[in-house]
Design an enzyme around this catalytic site. Structure first.
Site, short mmCIF file in Angstrom:
data_model
loop_
_atom_site.label_atom_id
_atom_site.label_comp_id
_atom_site.label_asym_id
_atom_site.label_seq_id
_atom_site.Cartn_x
_atom_site.Cartn_y
_atom_site.Cartn_z
N SER A 1 15.05 -0.72 -14.20
CA SER A 1 14.78 -1.56 -13.01
C SER A 1 13.89 -2.73 -13.39
O SER A 1 14.06 -3.84 -12.87
CB SER A 1 14.16 -0.71 -11.88
N LYS A 2 12.95 -2.53 -14.31
CA LYS A 2 12.10 -3.65 -14.74
C LYS A 2 12.93 -4.64 -15.56
O LYS A 2 12.75 -5.85 -15.44
CB LYS A 2 10.91 -3.14 -15.57
N THR B 1 12.35 -1.62 -4.77
CA THR B 1 11.18 -2.50 -4.96
C THR B 1 11.33 -3.38 -6.20
O THR B 1 11.12 -4.59 -6.15
CB THR B 1 9.88 -1.66 -5.04
N TYR C 1 13.03 3.63 -14.50
CA TYR C 1 11.93 2.65 -14.37
C TYR C 1 12.19 1.44 -15.26
O TYR C 1 12.18 0.29 -14.79
CB TYR C 1 10.59 3.31 -14.74
N SER C 2 12.41 1.68 -16.56
CA SER C 2 12.53 0.53 -17.47
C SER C 2 13.79 -0.27 -17.18
O SER C 2 13.81 -1.50 -17.32
CB SER C 2 12.45 0.96 -18.93
N LEU D 1 0.83 -1.21 0.00
CA LEU D 1 0.00 0.00 0.00
C LEU D 1 0.86 1.26 0.00
O LEU D 1 0.86 2.04 0.95
CB LEU D 1 -1.00 0.02 1.17
N ASN E 1 1.30 0.06 -22.81
CA ASN E 1 0.59 0.95 -21.88
C ASN E 1 -0.86 0.52 -21.69
O ASN E 1 -1.59 0.34 -22.67
CB ASN E 1 0.58 2.38 -22.43
N ASN F 1 0.46 10.94 -28.31
CA ASN F 1 -0.11 11.48 -27.07
C ASN F 1 -1.14 12.57 -27.38
O ASN F 1 -2.18 12.66 -26.72
CB ASN F 1 0.99 12.03 -26.17
N THR G 1 7.04 -4.91 -18.57
CA THR G 1 6.64 -3.85 -19.49
C THR G 1 7.39 -3.94 -20.82
O THR G 1 8.51 -4.45 -20.87
CB THR G 1 6.95 -2.48 -18.84
N ASP G 2 6.79 -3.38 -21.86
CA ASP G 2 7.49 -3.31 -23.16
C ASP G 2 8.61 -2.27 -23.14
O ASP G 2 9.44 -2.22 -24.05
CB ASP G 2 6.51 -3.01 -24.30
N GLU G 3 8.63 -1.42 -22.08
CA GLU G 3 9.63 -0.34 -22.04
C GLU G 3 11.05 -0.90 -21.90
O GLU G 3 12.02 -0.19 -22.15
CB GLU G 3 9.29 0.66 -20.93
P1 NAD Z 1 0.58 0.61 -9.86
O1 NAD Z 1 1.63 1.61 -9.57
O2 NAD Z 1 -0.82 1.07 -10.12
O3 NAD Z 1 0.48 -0.44 -8.65
C1 NAD Z 1 1.62 -0.99 -8.05
C2 NAD Z 1 1.18 -1.70 -6.76
O4 NAD Z 1 2.36 -2.28 -6.16
C3 NAD Z 1 0.55 -0.75 -5.74
O5 NAD Z 1 -0.62 -1.33 -5.20
C4 NAD Z 1 1.64 -0.62 -4.67
O6 NAD Z 1 1.12 -0.40 -3.36
C5 NAD Z 1 2.34 -1.97 -4.77
N1 NAD Z 1 3.73 -1.92 -4.31
C6 NAD Z 1 4.68 -1.02 -4.65
N2 NAD Z 1 5.84 -1.28 -3.99
C7 NAD Z 1 5.61 -2.39 -3.24
C8 NAD Z 1 6.40 -3.17 -2.38
N3 NAD Z 1 7.68 -2.84 -2.11
N4 NAD Z 1 5.86 -4.26 -1.79
C9 NAD Z 1 4.56 -4.60 -2.03
N5 NAD Z 1 3.75 -3.89 -2.83
C10 NAD Z 1 4.27 -2.80 -3.44
O7 NAD Z 1 1.13 -0.25 -11.08
P2 NAD Z 1 0.35 -0.90 -12.30
O8 NAD Z 1 0.19 0.12 -13.37
O9 NAD Z 1 -0.83 -1.63 -11.79
O10 NAD Z 1 1.46 -1.94 -12.81
C11 NAD Z 1 1.51 -3.25 -12.28
C12 NAD Z 1 2.67 -3.99 -12.91
O11 NAD Z 1 2.50 -4.04 -14.31
C13 NAD Z 1 4.03 -3.34 -12.67
O12 NAD Z 1 4.97 -4.36 -12.44
C14 NAD Z 1 4.32 -2.60 -13.96
O13 NAD Z 1 5.70 -2.52 -14.19
C15 NAD Z 1 3.64 -3.51 -14.97
N6 NAD Z 1 3.15 -2.85 -16.19
C16 NAD Z 1 2.37 -1.73 -16.12
C17 NAD Z 1 1.88 -1.16 -17.29
C18 NAD Z 1 0.98 0.06 -17.25
O14 NAD Z 1 0.64 0.59 -18.32
N7 NAD Z 1 0.52 0.51 -16.11
C19 NAD Z 1 2.20 -1.71 -18.52
C20 NAD Z 1 3.01 -2.86 -18.56
C21 NAD Z 1 3.46 -3.41 -17.38
P1 TYD Z 2 2.64 7.71 -18.88
O1 TYD Z 2 1.15 7.54 -18.71
O2 TYD Z 2 3.44 8.30 -17.78
O3 TYD Z 2 3.20 6.27 -19.28
P2 TYD Z 2 4.69 5.85 -19.83
O4 TYD Z 2 5.64 6.94 -19.55
O5 TYD Z 2 4.99 4.61 -19.04
O6 TYD Z 2 4.50 5.57 -21.30
O7 TYD Z 2 2.89 8.58 -20.18
C1 TYD Z 2 2.35 8.21 -21.42
C2 TYD Z 2 2.86 9.20 -22.44
O8 TYD Z 2 2.29 10.49 -22.18
C3 TYD Z 2 4.37 9.40 -22.39
O9 TYD Z 2 4.85 9.58 -23.74
C4 TYD Z 2 4.55 10.67 -21.59
C5 TYD Z 2 3.31 11.47 -21.93
N1 TYD Z 2 2.78 12.36 -20.89
C6 TYD Z 2 2.45 13.68 -21.19
O10 TYD Z 2 2.63 14.15 -22.32
N2 TYD Z 2 1.94 14.46 -20.19
C7 TYD Z 2 1.72 13.99 -18.93
O11 TYD Z 2 1.25 14.76 -18.05
C8 TYD Z 2 2.05 12.63 -18.64
C9 TYD Z 2 1.85 12.07 -17.25
C10 TYD Z 2 2.57 11.85 -19.65
#
Ligand code: NAD
Ligand code: TYD
Length: 355
Positions: free
Chosen positions: A162-163, A100, A159-160, A35, A188, A258, A134-136
């Site tokens: 670390s993933k 994390t 971020y990418s 959380l 995304n 975007n 992630t694809d990143e």
């Molecule tokens: P999010 O940020 O909405 O949620 C992350 C969750 O992890 C939160 O509930 C947070 O409390 C929990 N968390 C963070 N650090 C923690 C820790 N140390 N221990 C336990 N819980 C912890 O993320 P999301 O967008 O739901 O993404 C989920 C996963 O999918 C991630 O691994 C992300 O890299 C991957 N992913 C996300 C997207 C996207 O578009 N959002 C796309 C591809 C992959």
């Molecule tokens: P985001 O939702 O942060 O996802 P990611 O960086 O993982 O792709 O951003 C999506 C795209 O939108 C990215 O190219 C950055 C851009 N962006 C903006 O132009 N303005 C904003 O306020 C945010 C948060 C993102």
């Protein structure tokens, strides 16, 4: 009936996975989540009374607590979604991402492997560790081409990177210890319960509140958008049918700049929330994100061919559903946009002057 341990189940994608498991299957779910600011139990209000649902507030970096959770709940599978997930935050404060996403994934892998080694032969053979990524990790594309599973990793943001590190750890645990893993790399996501620091929910809520809609750079960066429930279905399928040691790319074949995304949100809001129309007058070009990846696009042929998955939602209907959800879920929005988040917004955006 199996017990699935979902890490990060209080987050955006994790909560969609948990809701699907409880609503559409007979499996038990243990949601393990620290959380952080991004985790919100309100996203699970519709399933939290179900006897097949359990919540454990635990940090994936805490080996002692992880050992207790594995001992007490005896899971048959782990779906690992817990992560720090926002690129902008990783630029202003990478430490939590290293902790994390890398140390936490390592600590979880070891706890899961220790548990796996205690299982009888049948349960051991059926056990799965599904790493959600992630694809990143593949870096940035030029004008043509798509990310395929055999591409070299070229992560560009903290971020990418670390993933990518976590993906490599998971791969190594399979090759070294024979630990039964599958990994997915998705594009995304968008949809309900998305934390409003990410582009789509941020723009919806800013537009409704008459605030500027910040577009980084020229707004010509391209993302490949997938509705979150389509991703959750793909994840359940890979957990069930994915081949051990393999990775699967997941994407919506849905590339948008975007600027196109923001214009589409504005058009939907002009119709559903005419106060303040035309909303696109709020579009504000701001300083670009450092190291901003230009284009992401997934080739999702492997998961379609091998597992029969395809997205069900198209971007137009999915975006409309998402806008409608934010317009009618004010309590959830208020719950996540107070306190710590406001402080971060102020410090992050104060210095972003108009480009
Ligand atoms: P999010 O940020 O909405 O949620 C992350 C969750 O992890 C939160 O509930 C947070 O409390 C929990 N968390 C963070 N650090 C923690 C820790 N140390 N221990 C336990 N819980 C912890 O993320 P999301 O967008 O739901 O993404 C989920 C996963 O999918 C991630 O691994 C992300 O890299 C991957 N992913 C996300 C997207 C996207 O578009 N959002 C796309 C591809 C992959
Ligand atoms: P985001 O939702 O942060 O996802 P990611 O960086 O993982 O792709 O951003 C999506 C795209 O939108 C990215 O190219 C950055 C851009 N962006 C903006 O132009 N303005 C904003 O306020 C945010 C948060 C993102």
């Amino acid at each position: 009936m199996k017990t699935i341990l979902v890490t990060g189940g209080a987050g955006f994608i994790g909560s969609a996975v948990v809701r699907q498991f409880i609503n559409d299957t007979e499996h038990r779910v243990v949601n393990l989540d620290k959380l952080t600011y991004a985790g919100n139990l309100q996203s699970l209000a519709s399933v939290s009374d179900n006897p097949r649902y359990r919540f454990e507030q635990v940090d994936i970096c805490d080996a002692t607590e992880l050992a207790r959770v594995f001992r007490e709940h005896q899971p048959d599978a782990v779906m690992h979604l817990a992560a720090e997930s926002h690129v902008d935050r990783s630029i202003s404060g990478p430490a939590a991402f290293i902790q994390t996403n890398i140390v936490g994934t390592y600590t979880l892998l070891e706890a899961a492997r220790t548990h796996w080694n205690t299982l009888n032969a049948e349960r051991k053979a059926a056990f799965r560790f599904h790493h959600i990524s992630t694809d990143e990790v593949y870096g940035s594309l030029g004008e043509t081409g798509f990310f395929t599973e055999d591409m070299p990793y070229e992560p560009n943001s903290p971020y990418s990177a670390s993933k990518a590190s976590s993906d490599h750890l998971v791969r190594a645990w399979h090759h070294t210890y024979g630990f039964p893993v599958v990994t997915t790399n998705c594009s995304n996501n968008y949809g309900p319960y998305h934390f409003p620091e990410k582009l789509i929910p941020l723009v919806i809520l800013n537009a409704v509140n008459g605030k500027p809609l910040p577009i980084y750079g020229k707004g010509d960066n391209i993302r490949d958008w997938l509705y979150v429930d389509d991703h959750a279905r793909a994840l359940r399928l890979v957990l069930e049918k994915g081949k051990l040691g393999e990775t699967y790319n997941i994407g919506g074949w849905n590339e948008k700049t975007n600027l196109q995304v923001v214009q589409s949100i504005c058009s939907i809001l002009d119709e559903l929330h005419p106060q303040g129309a035309p909303h696109n007058k709020l579009i504000t070009y701001v300083t670009d994100r450092p190291g901003h990846d230009q284009r992401y696009a997934i080739n999702a042929n492997k998961i379609a061919r091998d597992l029969g998955w395809k997205p069900l939602e198209n971007f137009e209907s999915g975006l409309r559903k998402t806008v409608e959800w934010y317009l009618s879920n004010d309590a959830w929005v208020k719950g996540v946009t107070s306190g710590e988040y406001q402080n971060w917004v102020q410090s992050n955006y104060t210095n972003r002057s108009a480009a």
